[in-house]
Enzyme design. Structure first.
Site, PDB file in Angstrom:
ATOM      1  N   SER A   1      -1.401   1.842  -3.447  1.00  0.00           N
ATOM      2  CA  SER A   1      -0.003   1.597  -3.829  1.00  0.00           C
ATOM      3  C   SER A   1       0.351   0.140  -3.578  1.00  0.00           C
ATOM      4  O   SER A   1      -0.458  -0.631  -3.035  1.00  0.00           O
ATOM      5  CB  SER A   1       0.952   2.499  -3.030  1.00  0.00           C
ATOM      6  OG  SER A   1       0.906   2.173  -1.652  1.00  0.00           O
ATOM      7  N   GLY A   2       1.548  -0.235  -3.970  1.00  0.00           N
ATOM      8  CA  GLY A   2       2.077  -1.550  -3.659  1.00  0.00           C
ATOM      9  C   GLY A   2       1.241  -2.703  -4.184  1.00  0.00           C
ATOM     10  O   GLY A   2       0.724  -2.676  -5.303  1.00  0.00           O
TER      11      GLY A   2
ATOM     12  N   THR B   1       8.007  -3.171  -2.842  1.00  0.00           N
ATOM     13  CA  THR B   1       6.933  -2.190  -2.737  1.00  0.00           C
ATOM     14  C   THR B   1       7.472  -0.944  -2.041  1.00  0.00           C
ATOM     15  O   THR B   1       8.544  -0.987  -1.425  1.00  0.00           O
ATOM     16  CB  THR B   1       5.762  -2.739  -1.906  1.00  0.00           C
ATOM     17  OG1 THR B   1       6.216  -2.961  -0.560  1.00  0.00           O
ATOM     18  CG2 THR B   1       5.218  -4.030  -2.489  1.00  0.00           C
ATOM     19  N   PRO B   2       6.736   0.171  -2.106  1.00  0.00           N
ATOM     20  CA  PRO B   2       7.188   1.359  -1.372  1.00  0.00           C
ATOM     21  C   PRO B   2       7.381   1.096   0.119  1.00  0.00           C
ATOM     22  O   PRO B   2       8.320   1.620   0.731  1.00  0.00           O
ATOM     23  CB  PRO B   2       6.063   2.365  -1.631  1.00  0.00           C
ATOM     24  CG  PRO B   2       5.505   1.959  -2.963  1.00  0.00           C
ATOM     25  CD  PRO B   2       5.580   0.465  -2.972  1.00  0.00           C
ATOM     26  N   MET B   3       6.505   0.278   0.725  1.00  0.00           N
ATOM     27  CA  MET B   3       6.652  -0.019   2.141  1.00  0.00           C
ATOM     28  C   MET B   3       7.944  -0.787   2.411  1.00  0.00           C
ATOM     29  O   MET B   3       8.688  -0.474   3.350  1.00  0.00           O
ATOM     30  CB  MET B   3       5.460  -0.831   2.662  1.00  0.00           C
ATOM     31  CG  MET B   3       5.477  -1.039   4.173  1.00  0.00           C
ATOM     32  SD  MET B   3       3.980  -1.868   4.791  1.00  0.00           S
ATOM     33  CE  MET B   3       4.360  -3.581   4.384  1.00  0.00           C
TER      34      MET B   3
ATOM     35  N   TYR C   1       5.081  -7.424  13.600  1.00  0.00           N
ATOM     36  CA  TYR C   1       4.687  -7.791  12.233  1.00  0.00           C
ATOM     37  C   TYR C   1       4.466  -9.293  12.119  1.00  0.00           C
ATOM     38  O   TYR C   1       3.451  -9.739  11.575  1.00  0.00           O
ATOM     39  CB  TYR C   1       5.757  -7.335  11.253  1.00  0.00           C
ATOM     40  CG  TYR C   1       5.407  -7.588   9.800  1.00  0.00           C
ATOM     41  CD1 TYR C   1       4.499  -6.766   9.143  1.00  0.00           C
ATOM     42  CD2 TYR C   1       5.978  -8.632   9.088  1.00  0.00           C
ATOM     43  CE1 TYR C   1       4.169  -6.985   7.811  1.00  0.00           C
ATOM     44  CE2 TYR C   1       5.666  -8.862   7.764  1.00  0.00           C
ATOM     45  CZ  TYR C   1       4.754  -8.033   7.129  1.00  0.00           C
ATOM     46  OH  TYR C   1       4.422  -8.261   5.814  1.00  0.00           O
TER      47      TYR C   1
ATOM     48  N   ASP D   1     -10.071   4.542   6.774  1.00  0.00           N
ATOM     49  CA  ASP D   1      -9.028   3.957   7.608  1.00  0.00           C
ATOM     50  C   ASP D   1      -9.550   2.591   8.037  1.00  0.00           C
ATOM     51  O   ASP D   1     -10.618   2.508   8.673  1.00  0.00           O
ATOM     52  CB  ASP D   1      -8.792   4.856   8.824  1.00  0.00           C
ATOM     53  CG  ASP D   1      -7.707   4.344   9.755  1.00  0.00           C
ATOM     54  OD1 ASP D   1      -7.462   3.116   9.788  1.00  0.00           O
ATOM     55  OD2 ASP D   1      -7.112   5.161  10.474  1.00  0.00           O
ATOM     56  N   VAL D   2      -8.851   1.520   7.709  1.00  0.00           N
ATOM     57  CA  VAL D   2      -9.384   0.183   7.963  1.00  0.00           C
ATOM     58  C   VAL D   2      -9.503  -0.135   9.447  1.00  0.00           C
ATOM     59  O   VAL D   2     -10.118  -1.149   9.808  1.00  0.00           O
ATOM     60  CB  VAL D   2      -8.538  -0.910   7.268  1.00  0.00           C
ATOM     61  CG1 VAL D   2      -8.624  -0.788   5.752  1.00  0.00           C
ATOM     62  CG2 VAL D   2      -7.105  -0.910   7.758  1.00  0.00           C
TER      63      VAL D   2
ATOM     64  N   ASP E   1      -8.835   3.031   0.410  1.00  0.00           N
ATOM     65  CA  ASP E   1      -7.563   3.396   1.037  1.00  0.00           C
ATOM     66  C   ASP E   1      -7.763   4.677   1.831  1.00  0.00           C
ATOM     67  O   ASP E   1      -8.769   5.366   1.670  1.00  0.00           O
ATOM     68  CB  ASP E   1      -6.472   3.588  -0.022  1.00  0.00           C
ATOM     69  CG  ASP E   1      -5.079   3.295   0.528  1.00  0.00           C
ATOM     70  OD1 ASP E   1      -4.687   3.937   1.523  1.00  0.00           O
ATOM     71  OD2 ASP E   1      -4.388   2.424  -0.020  1.00  0.00           O
TER      72      ASP E   1
END
Length: 238
Positions: A17-18, A180-182, A147, A55-56, A38
């Site tokens: 996504s995004g 974006t969705p986030m 962040y 999962d990264v 993803d």
């Protein structure tokens, strides 16, 4: 401008996504072969696509996913690190737990480190890595300490890897607010009629595609700050 990406093997994290999805679509439109990585299954995409679940923050999963994509394509030409989280937004530092901070750093920084580490053996001379950082590496808003710290680390990681990885260019894109969705999860209705400049994921993807291409062969170890020039303005009242 010809980007000459046709047939290139590209691995993109956070591609469901995004910005990650927009990057996958942009590279496919250029004729590239794309591996999408993803935690969840990405939407169906036209073109030569290999999907991998990982999962990264899990080194074993990242190593296996990178190997799957690289073996499918016979190597890698481009790696794009888009997987990321915002973490707590609008929360004072005193109310931010060590676990919250560590979770953001794990996805946003460790995740980039791991994909670069395991992709490196598959990347030949002239290949490229592009990370997604943020203007929050340079300018900060209250309540976003984890962040901002994580994106500052991505910029430093970019510079360090550009020196470490001889023959591989490493750059990052640092956009301001992207729809974006986030971002909508964090900002909600503010993005419907914003009083600030907002860019689309597709615009960021075009910056990534350019940096990944041979047209940007002289650009290495750089952070492309794409913020409508906001950070260039002085606080002087004039």
């Amino acid at each position: 401008m010809r980007l000459d990406l046709s047939g290139k093997a590209v691995l993109i994290t956070g591609a469901a996504s995004g910005i990650g999805l927009a990057c996958a679509q942009a590279f496919l439109a250029e004729g590239a072969r794309v591996g999408v990585l993803d935690r969840v299954r990405p939407p169906s995409l036209p073109g030569e696509v290999v999907a991998a679940r990982a999962d990264v923050t899990d080194e074993g999963q990242v190593a296996a996913a990178v190997e799957l994509v690289a073996e499918s394509f016979g190597g890698l030409d481009v790696v794009v690190g888009c997987a990321g989280v915002s973490g707590p937004v609008g929360r004072p530092l005193a109310e931010t737990s060590a676990a919250d901070f560590a979770a953001v750093m794990s996805v946003n920084v460790l995740g980039q480190f791991l994909v670069a580490k395991h992709a490196r053996p598959w990347l030949g001379d002239g290949s490229s890595i592009v990370f997604l950082a943020s203007d929050s590496a340079f300018v900060c808003a209250p309540g976003m300490v984890p962040y901002c710290a994580s994106k500052g680390a991505v910029v430093s990681l970019t510079r360090a890897l550009s020196v470490e990885f001889a023959g591989v260019r490493v750059n990052c894109v640092c956009p301001s607010v992207v729809d974006t969705p986030m971002a909508r999860g964090d900002l909600g209705d503010l993005l419907d009629e914003p009083g600030f400049p907002v860019q689309a994921a597709e615009e960021v993807a075009q910056q990534v595609v350019y940096l990944a291409s041979a047209r940007a062969r002289t650009v290495n170890g750089q952070a492309l700050l794409a913020d409508f020039g906001v950070s260039a303005r002085s606080g002087f009242p004039a």
